[in-house]
Motif scaffolding. Structure first.
Motif, mmCIF file in Angstrom:
data_model
loop_
_atom_site.group_PDB
_atom_site.id
_atom_site.type_symbol
_atom_site.label_atom_id
_atom_site.label_comp_id
_atom_site.label_asym_id
_atom_site.label_seq_id
_atom_site.Cartn_x
_atom_site.Cartn_y
_atom_site.Cartn_z
ATOM 1 N N ILE A 8 0.949 -1.197 -0.216
ATOM 2 C CA ILE A 8 0.100 0.052 -0.009
ATOM 3 C C ILE A 8 0.847 1.175 0.160
ATOM 4 N N THR A 9 0.343 2.389 -0.460
ATOM 5 C CA THR A 9 1.040 3.571 -0.490
ATOM 6 C C THR A 9 -0.130 4.646 -0.223
ATOM 7 N N ASN A 10 0.630 5.980 -0.205
ATOM 8 C CA ASN A 10 -0.220 7.066 -0.233
ATOM 9 C C ASN A 10 -0.486 7.936 -1.563
ATOM 10 N N TYR A 17 4.246 0.372 2.171
ATOM 11 C CA TYR A 17 4.136 -0.491 3.250
ATOM 12 C C TYR A 17 3.862 -1.862 2.601
ATOM 13 N N HIS A 31 -6.701 -0.598 6.868
ATOM 14 C CA HIS A 31 -5.755 0.612 6.440
ATOM 15 C C HIS A 31 -6.246 1.712 6.085
ATOM 16 N N LYS A 34 -8.052 3.811 8.916
ATOM 17 C CA LYS A 34 -6.975 3.861 10.365
ATOM 18 C C LYS A 34 -7.389 3.373 11.574
ATOM 19 N N THR A 39 -0.294 3.292 14.034
ATOM 20 C CA THR A 39 0.641 2.509 13.244
ATOM 21 C C THR A 39 1.474 3.270 12.170
ATOM 22 N N SER A 41 1.228 2.872 8.930
ATOM 23 C CA SER A 41 0.255 3.058 7.737
ATOM 24 C C SER A 41 -0.511 4.058 8.015
ATOM 25 N N TYR A 44 1.311 7.604 8.066
ATOM 26 C CA TYR A 44 1.771 7.942 6.809
ATOM 27 C C TYR A 44 0.659 7.984 5.765
ATOM 28 N N LEU A 46 -1.316 5.728 4.600
ATOM 29 C CA LEU A 46 -1.221 4.821 3.398
ATOM 30 C C LEU A 46 -2.401 3.996 3.339
ATOM 31 N N ASP A 47 -3.143 4.424 2.010
ATOM 32 C CA ASP A 47 -4.487 4.019 1.779
ATOM 33 C C ASP A 47 -4.787 3.460 0.323
#
Length: 94
Positions: A8-10, A17, A31, A34, A39, A41, A44, A46-47
């Protein structure tokens, strides 16, 4: 149900991640929302699910997760871009 290794990323080329789970859709939902504040993820944001691979056993998934975590960033980006060159969020297709 198979085990999944995921990234995963943003945003494209953003923070990455890598994780593994038996319940991929549920885990990515956590994720995104949240569910576990504090955490990596969540911190940052990360979704976006950008990479997934499936494995038959927890052991295989864990081994692959640890292998990918040891890779350098360029290799991880290349892996993502081979299957998802536009860095599309794959969550909606689960």
């Amino acid at each position: 149900m198979s085990w999944s290794v995921y990234i995963i990323t943003n945003k494209p080329n953003g923070v990455l991640y890598i994780g593994e789970t038996k319940q991929l859709k549920r885990r990515i939902y956590q994720h995104i929302n949240k569910a576990h504040p504090g955490t990596f993820s969540a911190r940052y944001n990360l979704d976006k699910l950008v990479y997934v691979e499936h494995h038959k056993s927890e052991g295989d998934a864990k081994k692959r997760e640890l292998q990918l975590k040891k890779w350098n960033r360029a290799w991880k980006i290349e892996l993502i871009e081979k299957s998802n060159p536009e860095w599309k969020d794959l969550y909606q297709n689960l």
